[in-house]
Design a protein around this motif. Structure first.
Motif, PDB file in Angstrom:
ATOM      1  N   GLN A  14       0.817  -1.212   0.000  1.00  0.00           N
ATOM      2  CA  GLN A  14       0.000   0.000   0.000  1.00  0.00           C
ATOM      3  C   GLN A  14       0.853   1.266   0.000  1.00  0.00           C
ATOM      4  OE1 GLN A  14      -3.345   0.539  -0.182  1.00  0.00           O
ATOM      5  NE2 GLN A  14      -3.677  -1.632  -0.517  1.00  0.00           N
ATOM      6  N   ARG A  15       2.004   1.198   0.622  1.00  0.00           N
ATOM      7  CA  ARG A  15       2.880   2.374   0.716  1.00  0.00           C
ATOM      8  C   ARG A  15       3.806   2.513  -0.484  1.00  0.00           C
ATOM      9  NH1 ARG A  15       5.785   2.022   6.184  1.00  0.00           N
ATOM     10  NH2 ARG A  15       6.676   3.957   5.402  1.00  0.00           N
ATOM     11  N   GLY A  16       3.705   1.620  -1.458  1.00  0.00           N
ATOM     12  CA  GLY A  16       4.506   1.727  -2.672  1.00  0.00           C
ATOM     13  C   GLY A  16       5.974   1.389  -2.463  1.00  0.00           C
ATOM     14  N   LEU A  17       6.267   0.422  -1.572  1.00  0.00           N
ATOM     15  CA  LEU A  17       7.647   0.087  -1.237  1.00  0.00           C
ATOM     16  C   LEU A  17       8.194  -1.137  -1.981  1.00  0.00           C
ATOM     17  CD1 LEU A  17       7.462   0.690   2.619  1.00  0.00           C
ATOM     18  CD2 LEU A  17       8.412   2.210   0.856  1.00  0.00           C
ATOM     19  N   VAL A  18       7.382  -1.756  -2.841  1.00  0.00           N
ATOM     20  CA  VAL A  18       7.824  -2.969  -3.532  1.00  0.00           C
ATOM     21  C   VAL A  18       9.112  -2.725  -4.308  1.00  0.00           C
ATOM     22  CG1 VAL A  18       7.236  -4.662  -5.321  1.00  0.00           C
ATOM     23  CG2 VAL A  18       5.521  -3.997  -3.625  1.00  0.00           C
ATOM     24  N   GLU A  95      13.137  -1.361  17.126  1.00  0.00           N
ATOM     25  CA  GLU A  95      14.439  -1.920  17.484  1.00  0.00           C
ATOM     26  C   GLU A  95      15.321  -2.166  16.262  1.00  0.00           C
ATOM     27  OE1 GLU A  95      13.378  -5.459  19.608  1.00  0.00           O
ATOM     28  OE2 GLU A  95      12.412  -4.342  21.227  1.00  0.00           O
ATOM     29  N   ALA A  96      14.777  -1.957  15.079  1.00  0.00           N
ATOM     30  CA  ALA A  96      15.516  -2.202  13.840  1.00  0.00           C
ATOM     31  C   ALA A  96      16.485  -1.055  13.563  1.00  0.00           C
ATOM     32  CB  ALA A  96      14.550  -2.369  12.671  1.00  0.00           C
ATOM     33  N   ALA A  97      17.661  -1.411  13.134  1.00  0.00           N
ATOM     34  CA  ALA A  97      18.697  -0.410  12.862  1.00  0.00           C
ATOM     35  C   ALA A  97      18.331   0.458  11.662  1.00  0.00           C
ATOM     36  CB  ALA A  97      20.027  -1.111  12.611  1.00  0.00           C
ATOM     37  N   PRO A  98      18.697   1.742  11.713  1.00  0.00           N
ATOM     38  CA  PRO A  98      18.549   2.582  10.524  1.00  0.00           C
ATOM     39  C   PRO A  98      19.335   1.949   9.380  1.00  0.00           C
ATOM     40  CG  PRO A  98      19.129   3.905  12.440  1.00  0.00           C
ATOM     41  CD  PRO A  98      19.274   2.471  12.846  1.00  0.00           C
ATOM     42  N   ASP A 104      13.966   1.698   8.404  1.00  0.00           N
ATOM     43  CA  ASP A 104      13.687   2.879   7.589  1.00  0.00           C
ATOM     44  C   ASP A 104      12.202   3.110   7.341  1.00  0.00           C
ATOM     45  OD1 ASP A 104      16.406   3.287   7.424  1.00  0.00           O
ATOM     46  OD2 ASP A 104      16.587   2.640   5.339  1.00  0.00           O
ATOM     47  N   PHE A 105      11.408   2.027   7.291  1.00  0.00           N
ATOM     48  CA  PHE A 105      10.017   2.173   6.851  1.00  0.00           C
ATOM     49  C   PHE A 105       8.965   1.744   7.862  1.00  0.00           C
ATOM     50  CE2 PHE A 105      12.440   1.339   2.857  1.00  0.00           C
ATOM     51  CZ  PHE A 105      12.389   2.636   2.376  1.00  0.00           C
ATOM     52  N   GLY A 106       9.344   1.103   8.947  1.00  0.00           N
ATOM     53  CA  GLY A 106       8.362   0.616   9.906  1.00  0.00           C
ATOM     54  C   GLY A 106       8.315   1.456  11.170  1.00  0.00           C
ATOM     55  N   ILE A 107       7.175   1.416  11.828  1.00  0.00           N
ATOM     56  CA  ILE A 107       7.009   2.073  13.127  1.00  0.00           C
ATOM     57  C   ILE A 107       6.447   1.087  14.140  1.00  0.00           C
ATOM     58  CG2 ILE A 107       5.750   3.869  14.397  1.00  0.00           C
ATOM     59  CD1 ILE A 107       5.864   5.581  11.862  1.00  0.00           C
ATOM     60  N   ASP A 108       5.422   0.330  13.732  1.00  0.00           N
ATOM     61  CA  ASP A 108       4.696  -0.556  14.639  1.00  0.00           C
ATOM     62  C   ASP A 108       4.989  -2.014  14.297  1.00  0.00           C
ATOM     63  OD1 ASP A 108       2.493  -0.619  16.737  1.00  0.00           O
ATOM     64  OD2 ASP A 108       1.657  -1.926  15.179  1.00  0.00           O
ATOM     65  N   ILE A 109       5.152  -2.862  15.302  1.00  0.00           N
ATOM     66  CA  ILE A 109       5.456  -4.275  15.078  1.00  0.00           C
ATOM     67  C   ILE A 109       4.358  -4.969  14.273  1.00  0.00           C
ATOM     68  CG2 ILE A 109       4.465  -5.139  17.237  1.00  0.00           C
ATOM     69  CD1 ILE A 109       6.970  -7.017  17.373  1.00  0.00           C
ATOM     70  N   GLY A 110       3.127  -4.513  14.412  1.00  0.00           N
ATOM     71  CA  GLY A 110       2.013  -5.099  13.680  1.00  0.00           C
ATOM     72  C   GLY A 110       1.906  -4.652  12.244  1.00  0.00           C
ATOM     73  N   ARG A 111       2.712  -3.699  11.858  1.00  0.00           N
ATOM     74  CA  ARG A 111       2.753  -3.211  10.473  1.00  0.00           C
ATOM     75  C   ARG A 111       4.230  -3.014  10.113  1.00  0.00           C
ATOM     76  NH1 ARG A 111      -1.710  -4.557  11.305  1.00  0.00           N
ATOM     77  NH2 ARG A 111      -3.652  -3.536  10.734  1.00  0.00           N
ATOM     78  N   ASN A 112       4.951  -4.128  10.054  1.00  0.00           N
ATOM     79  CA  ASN A 112       6.401  -4.025   9.884  1.00  0.00           C
ATOM     80  C   ASN A 112       6.887  -4.264   8.453  1.00  0.00           C
ATOM     81  OD1 ASN A 112       6.190  -6.800   9.723  1.00  0.00           O
ATOM     82  ND2 ASN A 112       7.441  -7.207  11.533  1.00  0.00           N
ATOM     83  N   VAL A 113       5.993  -4.109   7.480  1.00  0.00           N
ATOM     84  CA  VAL A 113       6.298  -4.010   6.056  1.00  0.00           C
ATOM     85  C   VAL A 113       6.640  -5.330   5.372  1.00  0.00           C
ATOM     86  CG1 VAL A 113       7.788  -2.869   4.328  1.00  0.00           C
ATOM     87  CG2 VAL A 113       7.082  -1.622   6.376  1.00  0.00           C
ATOM     88  N   ILE A 114       7.379  -6.222   6.038  1.00  0.00           N
ATOM     89  CA  ILE A 114       7.975  -7.351   5.327  1.00  0.00           C
ATOM     90  C   ILE A 114       8.117  -8.568   6.229  1.00  0.00           C
ATOM     91  CG2 ILE A 114      10.330  -6.580   5.864  1.00  0.00           C
ATOM     92  CD1 ILE A 114      11.100  -7.395   2.961  1.00  0.00           C
TER      93      ILE A 114
END
Length: 150
Positions: A14-18, A95-98, A104-114
């Protein structure tokens, strides 16, 4: 070469990160050998997350994963499971490193992109859930001779 399973979750799609995610994995030197864009059916979601079936968060996880399209991939490379896990970062984006995908793209553990397999055994199991053997391409990348010491 080893293989691993990677899924860009609905929030990443949805965020266009593919494109960004595929580019990062390719730039690392990994080889994409299968990919598919789809909304996952319930039986495959249940197979994918079978270790979480009895956990209280499973119903919301299932709703989320089935709530939009995902991008399923199989990547190949030497020690690919560990490499991909480092590229995507810790499960909890806080807790993920920059420089990692989740950092770089996640904020919440329940929406962690990948999602990525956490072991070679998980990779084998997860690839088989989503891809038939004849859907996995076999080819040599033109840069493999400079990526690996043989």
């Amino acid at each position: 070469m080893d293989r691993t399973f990677v899924m860009i979750k609905p929030d990443g799609v949805q965020r266009g990160l593919v494109g960004e995610i595929v580019s990062r994995l390719e730039a690392k030197g990994l080889k994409l050998v299968a990919a598919r864009f789809e909304v996952l059916p319930e039986p495959r979601v249940t197979d994918q997350y079978k270790e979480h079936l009895s956990k209280p968060f499973f119903p919301s996880l299932k709703k989320y994963i089935m709530g939009g399209p995902v991008f399923l991939m199989v990547w190949e490379g030497r020690n690919v499971v560990a490499i991909v896990r480092k590229v995507i970062g810790a499960t909890n984006p806080q807790e993920a490193a920059p420089g990692t995908i989740r950092g770089d793209f996640g904020i919440d553990i329940g929406r962690n992109v990948i999602h990525a397999s956490d072991s070679p055994e998980s990779a084998t199991r997860e690839i088989a859930i989503h891809f038939k053997q004849n859907e996995l391409s076999v080819y040599t990348r033109i840069d493999e001779s400079v990526l690996y010491e043989y």
